[in-house]
Each structure stands twice: as C-alpha cells, then as structure tokens.
Design an enzyme around this catalytic site. Structure first.
Site, PDB file in Angstrom:
ATOM      1  CE1 TYR A 261      -3.703   2.473   0.512  1.00  0.00           C
ATOM      2  CE2 TYR A 261      -2.482   3.271   2.424  1.00  0.00           C
ATOM      3  CZ  TYR A 261      -3.512   3.414   1.509  1.00  0.00           C
ATOM      4  OH  TYR A 261      -4.349   4.498   1.599  1.00  0.00           O
TER       5      TYR A 261
ATOM      6  CG  ASP B   6       5.827   3.724   0.856  1.00  0.00           C
ATOM      7  OD1 ASP B   6       6.100   4.421   1.848  1.00  0.00           O
ATOM      8  OD2 ASP B   6       4.669   3.547   0.430  1.00  0.00           O
TER       9      ASP B   6
ATOM     10  CE  LYS C 292       0.832   4.917   8.240  1.00  0.00           C
ATOM     11  NZ  LYS C 292       0.904   4.241   6.976  1.00  0.00           N
TER      12      LYS C 292
HETATM   13  C1  LIG Z   1       0.333   4.675   5.642  1.00  0.00           C
HETATM   14  C2  LIG Z   1       1.102   4.422   4.406  1.00  0.00           C
HETATM   15  C3  LIG Z   1       1.031   5.270   3.277  1.00  0.00           C
HETATM   16  C4  LIG Z   1       0.034   6.384   3.189  1.00  0.00           C
HETATM   17  O1  LIG Z   1       0.226   7.383   4.127  1.00  0.00           O
HETATM   18  P1  LIG Z   1      -1.001   8.385   4.453  1.00  0.00           P
HETATM   19  O2  LIG Z   1      -0.388   9.380   5.378  1.00  0.00           O
HETATM   20  O3  LIG Z   1      -2.071   7.552   5.059  1.00  0.00           O
HETATM   21  O4  LIG Z   1      -1.434   8.984   3.164  1.00  0.00           O
HETATM   22  C5  LIG Z   1       1.884   5.039   2.230  1.00  0.00           C
HETATM   23  N1  LIG Z   1       2.756   4.035   2.253  1.00  0.00           N
HETATM   24  C6  LIG Z   1       2.847   3.182   3.300  1.00  0.00           C
HETATM   25  C7  LIG Z   1       3.853   2.083   3.278  1.00  0.00           C
HETATM   26  C8  LIG Z   1       2.014   3.336   4.404  1.00  0.00           C
HETATM   27  O5  LIG Z   1       2.084   2.475   5.417  1.00  0.00           O
END
Ligand SMILES: *Cc1c(COP(=O)(O)O)cnc(C)c1O
Length: 448
Positions: free
Chosen positions: A153, A248, A280
C-alpha cells in the site's frame, strides 16, 4: 461464549450514537475506511482521549492501544515533551505560508538518519509523498510505467491502488473504482518477493519503466519482510534498465530502526534506493510526511527543476515541531523498549495460539510485527490472503471486549510504543487466553 466476556460485542452506546451521527454526514461514518470495523463487525470506538499506551472511548472505557494511530505514536500518546513542543510552536502561530526553522530542523534530522538521503521535500501525508516521488521519477526518466507489488500500500494514489494492501486488502477490494484506465494501464502489478516475475517484466518492458516502488518491508498486508536478495534484485534491475527505485518507508521509517528499514538492511551490493518516502513517525501524530533522495535528483523539483510539487500546509510549523520532538526522542533505548515490548506480546500470542492448536505465524521487521492466522512463512499477498480471517475476527472482538484495541483487520501490523509499560503489557497478556478461546469456540460453532 466464555464466561469472562459479558457479551461478545459489548455495548458501546456513546460510540454507537456518534457512529449514527457520523454515518449521516460522513460516508460510512469514517474518514478512512479501515476505521469502520467492516472486516470485524460491530461499532468502531470513538476515542475522546489518549495518554501513553492507553485510549479512552466515548463510553469511558480504557483500552491498551496496539494501533498507535497506525504507526506514528512511537513514544506513546501525548508524550509530555512532544506536547510541550507542540504547544510552544502553536503559541507562535499555526501556519506562516513562508519557510520557517522547524521544517529545516526536521529535514536535517531525516537526512542525518538515512544516509542515502541528501535532501527531502516535506508534504502532509504519505499519499502525497509517494505521489510526488512517482512524479519525480517520471519527470527524471521521461517514462511513465510504474511497477508495484501486490499487497503493498502506498496511499490512495491512482496509479498505486491496484492490488493494494491496507484497507483495500481488508475490504477484499480487487481495485478501486474511479481510477482511470490510463492510470491502471501504466501500472504493472507483480507478486512481492518474486525475482523471476520482476526480471520478466523488465525484459519485456524495461525501456518504459520509470520506477519500481515497494514498501521497504511490506506492512500493509500484514508484515512481510523482503526475502534475502529481493531488495538487491530490485536495485540491480532498475539500474540495468535506467529506472528509479522508490522505497516506501512511510510505515517502516524511524520505526523498524532509527534509519527505518534501510537501517536494518543497508545498501545492497548494487547500491541504495534512489528515492525514499516517509510519513507516520516523522509527523509525531500530526500531518507531516516527506520524500527524499540525492541532491541531484531532488533538484529536479520546482523551483530548481521542472517537476512541480507544492503544498499550502507543507512543512507546517506545528506538525514539524511534533515530528522533530518525536524523532529526537527516538533513542536506542526507545528502540530497545519497542523490541522488548513487541517480543513479549508476540511470545504471549504465540504461546496461547500454540496451546490451542490454532495455526499462526508471526513475522518481523525490526520491532514491527504482525500475526497471520495461518502457517508460515508468508512471502506474498496471495499467502497473506490464505489466512483464517474468521479466527482473527473472533480474537479481535474478544480482545476489544477486554480492553485491548488491535487494528481491526488481519492484514495490519500491531504497533507498540515506548510507553507500553509492564502494566499495559500485562493487561494484553492477561486478555489472550479468553481471546484464543473465542477462536476455538467460534470454530466449534461453525463445525457444529
Ligand atoms: C500509511 C502508508 C502510506 C500512506 O500514508 P497516508 O499518510 O495515510 O497517506 C503510504 N505508504 C505506506 C507504506 C504506508 O504504510
């Protein structure tokens, strides 16, 4: 049903009333789908306050929190020194619409921790970070195709929603409606940890591929770390074909280690990724995220380069104060505590599931972990989908009824914080036997 649990889905009247109100004015009653409890049933708890490892809901019930706002709350909720930094920043103004020192300090803190990153651009969400990194990779390479992996994701970016993890996995959606065919057509989705599939894709379309994006260690289909050689294969193939490698680290960044998953795995024998995304933890619970890379690549962004990217609230002084105060307190002792707490809880879960003969496996990336309700190892999204989600649902509801707030999905990591003290951990451990009994009771009911 066990005697200990007054009712399987105990009453939450204040949350229910709020959820009814919310459902009238907010789609599904929530502002992010997984919060709606669709996969586990029942009423999502509306929280009114949070302190250290605890959440308090609108009915006054207290929970040990194992979600941590989905990752950011690494120091626990309302950490006094982070709170003081936020209050201090807010007292001096909420948003200037000009550059300010906090954003410089936060950028310096990120660059200092993640060796290949020389410059970062701050944004407000992980979605913005991956979207912008992708645009930069396309701008730099002059190509448009992106390779992503099933179960990963990267936020709700059009091109990256295909076969995504997180809520898309929780709700068992194949893909999202509303993504133009053209965006989907420019996305190649491959199985995670499958080097042969990646080699084939590059052999067939290598000249069109702008970037490969992967979760540094996948955490949105449950925790699936890269198999040995996987990260190196991505780096080798992207390099050979002139594509960029985007890692990511929105979830793993400053969580898997002080330098994220990169701090665990290091550069591969073929080099480090070109672009990193963060979110995060680096926002400390406020909207702050970032993407970064070498000064040369990042210099392609406006105003120095031709790739446009912007944000009214980017580098917000209050959000960056929270992020900086959080990162500064992510000491080796904090990571040691996370590790100890996570292993204590995971060991407790494994012991009880073993005792009851419930198939499971627990996978790790530093102190990050998730519990799969199936035998391991889980190497891909297809493997993750093979778990017994009904077992998780029974377990989840019984934990919730006993005051433990788990992520409401079998496809999510469990997040601990440095504020999870013995009292909080003991509360989780004490809830496990009844929760595991709820699994065996519910499967007995299904068989009967
Ligand atoms: C949470 C997450 C996102 C998206 O971040 P948001 O602040 O919710 O838009 C993208 N990549 C990874 C790996 C994530 O865990």
């Amino acid at each position: 049903m066990s005697e200990q649990l007054p009712s399987y889905r105990f009453d939450a009247p204040a949350s229910q009333a709020l959820f009814d109100r919310a459902s009238a004015v907010i789609p599904g009653g929530v502002n992010s789908p997984v919060r709606a409890f669709r996969a586990v049933g029942g009423t999502p708890r509306f929280m009114v306050s949070a302190q250290g490892p605890y959440l308090t809901d609108a009915d006054g019930r207290v929970y040990v929190d194992l979600v941590g706002s989905w990752g950011p709350m690494i120091l626990g909720h309302a950490h006094p020194e982070v709170l003081a930094a936020v209050q201090d920043a807010a007292t001096r103004g909420f948003s200037f619409g000009t550059p300010s020192e906090n954003e410089v300090a936060l950028a310096e803190a990120i660059v200092a921790r993640v060796e290949p990153v020389e410059q970062v651009r701050l944004v407000s969400s992980g979605t913005e970070a991956t979207m912008s990194a992708l645009r930069l990779a396309r701008g730099v390479t002059g190509r448009s195709v992106v390779v992503k992996f099933a179960g990963c994701y990267h936020g709700h970016v059009d091109a990256l929603l295909a076969h995504a993890g997180s809520g898309v996995a929780t709700l068992a959606l194949p893909d999202s409606a509303g993504v133009p065919r053209s965006a989907a057509a420019e996305t190649i989705v491959l199985p995670y940890n499958d080097i042969a599939a990646l080699e084939t894709a590059f052999a067939e379309r290598g000249g069109e591929i702008a970037a490969v994006i992967t979760e540094a260690a996948a955490g949105n289909m449950g925790l699936v770390p890269p198999a040995p050689g996987w990260t190196a294969a991505i780096r080798r193939l992207t390099k050979e074909h002139g594509a960029m490698f985007i890692t990511d680290e929105v979830m793993t960044g400053f969580r898997a280690s002080a330098a994220g998953w990169f701090g665990v795995e290091g550069a591969t024998e073929h080099g480090a990724p070109d672009l990193f995304t963060f979110g995060k933890v680096m926002g400390g619970g406020f909207p702050a995220a970032a993407f970064g890379g070498t000064a040369e690549v990042m210099g392609q962004l406006a105003p120095t380069g031709p790739v446009y990217q912007a944000g009214t609230l980017s580098g917000n002084p209050v959000a960056t104060a929270a992020g900086l105060a959080t990162l500064e307190r992510c000491t080796p002792e904090v990571y040691a505590t996370l590790d100890r707490v996570a292993h204590t809880i995971a060991d407790g879960v494994a012991t009880e599931l073993d005792r009851a003969g419930v198939p499971h496996c627990i996978q790790w990336a530093g102190p990050m972990f998730s519990v799969f309700f199936r035998e391991g190892p889980v190497l891909s999204y297809a493997d993750a989908q093979g778990q017994d989600t009904a077992a998780f649902t029974a377990f989840f509801q019984a934990m919730l009824a006993q005051g433990v707030h788990l992520p409401p999905s079998a496809f999510e990591c469990w997040f601990v914080s440095a504020a999870h003290d013995d009292r909080a951990v003991d509360h989780v451990l004490a809830a496990l036997p009844a929760a595991v009994r709820a699994i065996t009771d519910s499967s007995a009911r299904v068989r009967a």
